[in-house]
Design a protein around this motif. Structure first.
Motif: not given
Length: 264
Positions: A204, A208, A211, A231, A234-235, A237-239
């Motif tokens: 993550l 980040e 980006s 996993e 998900n990471i 998608n999160r950023v």
């Protein structure tokens, strides 16, 4: 085609074929003329990595070559039939799914320069003289005794305002080194996710720092490793990255004029 008509008009048919052939040849040559467009292809080589960079002045860089000769057919769809020269080949690390196909590439193409784990060093810059610049970010040290993935060559490609980050199979350990060296230089538009989307890469914190607008997964359909791992998805998608996979799209093509980046 009506074959009776063709026999009766053989002269017209031959002339038509010659005209069509000439048009196709000139179209291929026109495509290879220097311009202002950078193209980056993430080649569909199954469970492996291979990336072809085509700079505005038509210089080519091949990063890895997948496991087998499939890289040749994918390159053949992009490069003219008479183009037998690749300016730079980068072998990110010596695992078979990255360098196996390079044997065939070296047989087919003349290579201008080669970089690998032993010869690549952070700070090396390849300036193509057309606005495209490739910079080595890792290794920053001797990695000859490291586990192969850990020593993966990591490179950044810039063309004006557009940027790409190529990570080979670099694991989280290597990502952390890069973060400690200079996290800001990792900020790029397109990230080739490390190790085919394995959970061993793309932390993550790293995602980040990068980006990315796009994240590329280079992997084979129904591969035995289960790549990409949820996993990692998900990471990404999160950023806020748009995830694009060779599993779904085959060879992935980006074009940019240095300002507008397009997924073709």
């Amino acid at each position: 085609m009506n074959f009776k008509w063709a026999r009766e008009h053989i002269k017209e048919v031959v002339i038509g074929v010659l005209i069509l052939s000439t048009i196709l040849v000139w179209f291929a040559l026109w495509q290879r003329m220097p311009g202002n467009t950078l193209r980056v292809y993430f080649l569909d080589v199954g469970q492996g990595d291979s990336i072809l960079i085509d700079t505005p002045s038509r210089k080519q860089v091949l990063i890895d070559g997948g496991r087998n000769r499939k890289v040749l057919s994918e390159m053949g769809k992009i490069l003219p039939f008479n183009d037998r020269y690749v300016d730079v080949v980068i072998e990110t690390h010596p695992d078979a799914d990255h360098v196996g196909g390079l044997v065939a590439v070296y047989e087919r193409y003349e290579i201008g320069a080669r970089l690998d784990q032993n010869t690549a060093r952070r700070g090396q810059v390849i300036n193509f003289g057309d606005g495209a610049v490739l910079t080595i970010l890792f290794p920053d040290r001797d990695v000859s005794n490291w586990e192969t993935n850990d020593g993966s060559v990591v490179a950044r490609l810039d063309y004006r305002e557009s940027s790409f980050l190529f990570t080979g199979d670099a694991p989280i350990r290597t990502e952390n080194i890069l973060l400690n060296l200079d996290a800001k230089v990792l900020d790029t538009d397109v990230l080739k996710a490390g190790h085919h989307g394995s959970r061993t890469s793309t932390s993550l914190m790293f995602a980040e720092a990068v980006s990315p607008e796009y994240a590329i997964i280079s992997a084979g359909k129904d591969n035995t490793y289960g790549h990409p791992h949820q996993e990692v998805l998900n990471i990404l998608n999160r950023v806020g990255a748009k995830i694009v996979s060779t599993i779904d799209l085959g060879t992935i093509k980006f074009e940019t004029d240095g300002k507008v980046l397009e997924l073709k």
